[in-house]
Write an enzyme that holds these catalytic residues in place. Structure first.
Site, PDB file in Angstrom:
ATOM      1  N   HIS A  82      39.525 -23.598 -62.104  1.00  0.00           N
ATOM      2  CA  HIS A  82      39.791 -22.526 -61.150  1.00  0.00           C
ATOM      3  C   HIS A  82      40.370 -23.296 -59.679  1.00  0.00           C
ATOM      4  O   HIS A  82      39.884 -24.344 -59.360  1.00  0.00           O
ATOM      5  CB  HIS A  82      38.650 -21.892 -60.686  1.00  0.00           C
ATOM      6  CG  HIS A  82      38.941 -20.840 -59.560  1.00  0.00           C
ATOM      7  ND1 HIS A  82      39.520 -19.565 -59.961  1.00  0.00           N
ATOM      8  CD2 HIS A  82      38.683 -20.734 -58.086  1.00  0.00           C
ATOM      9  CE1 HIS A  82      39.609 -18.884 -58.542  1.00  0.00           C
ATOM     10  NE2 HIS A  82      38.964 -19.793 -57.614  1.00  0.00           N
ATOM     11  N   ASP A 161      32.201  -7.922 -56.898  1.00  0.00           N
ATOM     12  CA  ASP A 161      33.282  -8.762 -56.027  1.00  0.00           C
ATOM     13  C   ASP A 161      34.578  -7.960 -55.604  1.00  0.00           C
ATOM     14  O   ASP A 161      34.933  -8.116 -54.525  1.00  0.00           O
ATOM     15  CB  ASP A 161      33.731 -10.296 -57.044  1.00  0.00           C
ATOM     16  CG  ASP A 161      34.725 -11.018 -56.221  1.00  0.00           C
ATOM     17  OD1 ASP A 161      34.296 -11.142 -55.001  1.00  0.00           O
ATOM     18  OD2 ASP A 161      35.819 -10.962 -56.544  1.00  0.00           O
ATOM     19  N   ARG A 168      35.676  -7.028 -47.370  1.00  0.00           N
ATOM     20  CA  ARG A 168      35.666  -8.269 -46.535  1.00  0.00           C
ATOM     21  C   ARG A 168      37.137  -8.442 -45.981  1.00  0.00           C
ATOM     22  O   ARG A 168      37.375  -8.715 -44.780  1.00  0.00           O
ATOM     23  CB  ARG A 168      35.405  -9.565 -47.338  1.00  0.00           C
ATOM     24  CG  ARG A 168      34.086  -9.645 -47.902  1.00  0.00           C
ATOM     25  CD  ARG A 168      33.857 -10.772 -48.852  1.00  0.00           C
ATOM     26  NE  ARG A 168      34.484 -11.964 -48.592  1.00  0.00           N
ATOM     27  CZ  ARG A 168      34.739 -13.003 -49.395  1.00  0.00           C
ATOM     28  NH1 ARG A 168      34.669 -12.685 -50.689  1.00  0.00           N
ATOM     29  NH2 ARG A 168      35.221 -14.146 -49.109  1.00  0.00           N
ATOM     30  N   SER A 183      31.792 -15.221 -54.435  1.00  0.00           N
ATOM     31  CA  SER A 183      33.056 -14.440 -54.972  1.00  0.00           C
ATOM     32  C   SER A 183      33.930 -15.243 -56.118  1.00  0.00           C
ATOM     33  O   SER A 183      33.816 -14.713 -57.328  1.00  0.00           O
ATOM     34  CB  SER A 183      33.836 -14.149 -53.974  1.00  0.00           C
ATOM     35  OG  SER A 183      35.181 -13.885 -54.396  1.00  0.00           O
ATOM     36  N   LYS A 187      32.897 -14.896 -60.672  1.00  0.00           N
ATOM     37  CA  LYS A 187      33.962 -14.317 -61.683  1.00  0.00           C
ATOM     38  C   LYS A 187      34.018 -15.503 -62.819  1.00  0.00           C
ATOM     39  O   LYS A 187      34.188 -15.360 -64.055  1.00  0.00           O
ATOM     40  CB  LYS A 187      35.393 -14.327 -60.958  1.00  0.00           C
ATOM     41  CG  LYS A 187      35.638 -13.020 -60.348  1.00  0.00           C
ATOM     42  CD  LYS A 187      36.527 -13.023 -59.403  1.00  0.00           C
ATOM     43  CE  LYS A 187      36.536 -13.731 -58.084  1.00  0.00           C
ATOM     44  NZ  LYS A 187      37.450 -13.488 -57.024  1.00  0.00           N
TER      45      LYS A 187
HETATM   46  N1  URA Z   1      39.135 -16.165 -53.994  1.00  0.00           N
HETATM   47  C1  URA Z   1      38.256 -15.443 -54.353  1.00  0.00           C
HETATM   48  O1  URA Z   1      38.228 -15.229 -55.372  1.00  0.00           O
HETATM   49  N2  URA Z   1      37.221 -15.110 -53.471  1.00  0.00           N
HETATM   50  C2  URA Z   1      37.186 -15.405 -52.167  1.00  0.00           C
HETATM   51  O2  URA Z   1      36.388 -15.010 -51.437  1.00  0.00           O
HETATM   52  C3  URA Z   1      38.174 -16.072 -51.622  1.00  0.00           C
HETATM   53  C4  URA Z   1      39.534 -16.643 -52.433  1.00  0.00           C
END
Ligand code: URA
Length: 433
Positions: A82, A161, A168, A183, A187
């Site tokens: 990621h 999320d 947010r 967040s 995932k």
């Molecule tokens: N990418 C994400 O998946 N979440 C965040 O809060 C910021 C960037």
């Protein structure tokens, strides 16, 4: 339990319990807690931060708010990668095939571009036929046979999320380290790979610009992953200038192909070798130095490029485009941007370059906007290069000529000049394990 009391507790700087965190995460996801209370809590978290225990509890509650992938039909160790995102970041398209060529089983779930950063799914979709909405059984079949599959996130992955992120976004609480870490990691944990490699970027094009904060974010995410039983590593990489020379979807695919074919070295190549080596290192007992060597060999001997073709073919893509990049649709309009001064390019405000590319049509301001796959920017010069006034620094591409003037103004405003050669931050700053 009352949401009011949880908000008050966090407002007063006290530590929330796991039960309280699970309560509000579930309530926010199923709609029993109203958005105004969730937003108030997010602001309290933004202002007061979270302890390690709280961030872990929040991450796990967010992971458990939706489906967790079941990868048990992949018999070997799986690895995911990621990136916290940036401008010109096409590393996934290079790194995943290298890692698969080295024998890794890569389950890569990616997002679309939003804001000034691009997304792998949009980039891959520049290749005609490529499908990134693949059901679980087929994804596992592809990983077992080819070694890697690159799919889009579906809405059943960490729905909490998605809910939090939308709030947010409109309550000025995006740039909070515990909220970002939970967040991203919720995932990644829901995607369920055994090993996770994080590419945490710092600099003017990154989500977290300050190197110290990027380091703290990397540390937090590695800690969360390890606590959840994953093998983890995070590489801190420079995003203070665009990565490579292309920004925009098909332009980035073409550049990734060049790197995979061994036709382009430089920053993009170096970062890709490092990331692929860490993926191989996480899933095997081989030392990192050996994994770096094998990664470079996979490019030199053509196996990484062949692997990319196999992955694209398995996902329905037309591999003729990979063999002959001239087949990619070209933008109807292009214009050169020239240096306004003589001297060194001392800094590129990379976020602005991402915005210029987006304004050419390469990105979307709203989640369901169409994008122009051929739009974007190719760079001739980057930070540290010497230019004479009038030298071409970049070319802008779009299919909508009304967009060129604004994009050129944004691009120009991103470039700073100096008579002194600038000191460049390191490409790879640190690795956290
Ligand atoms: N990418 C994400 O998946 N979440 C965040 O809060 C910021 C960037």
């Amino acid at each position: 339990m009352r949401m009011y009391d949880i908000i008050a507790k966090k407002r007063d700087g006290l530590e929330l319990t796991g039960e309280e965190i699970t309560f509000f995460t579930q309530g926010c996801t199923n709609g029993t807690i109203p958005d105004y209370q969730t937003a108030a809590l997010l602001m309290a978290i933004y202002l007061n931060g979270m302890s390690d225990n709280e961030v872990l509890a929040l991450t796990l509650a967010m992971r458990d708010s939706g489906e967790t992938a079941n990868l048990t039909d992949i018999k070997e160790k799986t690895v995911d990668k990621h990136s916290t995102g940036g401008v010109g970041d096409k590393t996934t398209m290079v790194v995943v095939p290298i890692a698969a060529a080295l024998g890794c089983k890569v389950v890569k779930m990616s997002g679309r571009g939003l804001g000034h950063t691009g997304g792998t799914v949009d980039k891959l979709e520049s290749i005609p036929g490529v499908c990134t909405e693949i059901n679980k059984d087929r994804m596992i079949e592809i990983v077992n046979s080819v070694g890697a599959c690159m799919v889009g996130h579906n809405e059943n992955i960490a729905p909490a999320d998605q809910k939090f992120y939308k709030l947010r976004d409109v309550t000025a609480t995006v740039d909070s380290l515990p909220l970002i870490a939970s967040s991203i990691m919720s995932k990644k944990l829901a995607c369920a790979s055994d090993c996770i490699l994080l590419d945490v970027k710092f600099g003017s094009g990154a989500l977290v610009t300050d190197i110290g904060e990027a380091m703290a974010l990397a540390n937090d995410m590695v800690k969360i992953g390890k606590s959840a039983g994953k093998k983890m590593a995070a590489v801190l990489t420079n995003m203070d200038m665009p990565l490579g020379y292309a920004v925009g979807n098909s332009l980035e695919v073409i550049e990734a192909i060049k790197v995979l074919k061994g036709e382009q070295k430089g920053d993009l190549y170096e970062i890709c070798i490092e990331l692929a080596a860490h993926m191989a290192h996480l899933t095997s007992r081989l030392p990192l130095t050996e994994c770096r060597k094998l990664s470079a060999e996979a490019i030199d001997n053509g196996t990484a490029f062949e692997k990319f073709k196999e992955i694209v073919a398995a996902q329905g893509g037309d591999t003729a485009y990979l063999d002959d990049v001239e087949l990619f649709e070209k933008a109807e309009y292009c214009t050169e941007v020239k240096a306004e001064h003589t001297g060194y390019i001392s800094h590129m405000n990379t976020q602005l370059i991402g915005k210029a590319s987006m304004s050419l049509g390469a990105g979307r301001g709203l989640i369901d906007e169409n994008i122009d796959h051929a739009a974007g920017i190719t760079l001739e010069k980057k930070t540290g290069d010497f230019v004479n006034e009038g030298d071409v620094i970049a070319t802008l591409y779009t299919n909508d000529d009304s967009k060129i003037c604004d994009a050129a103004v944004i691009f120009d405003s991103a470039i700073e000049y100096s008579q002194i050669m600038p000191e460049l931050p390191p490409l790879i700053y640190d690795v956290i394990k």
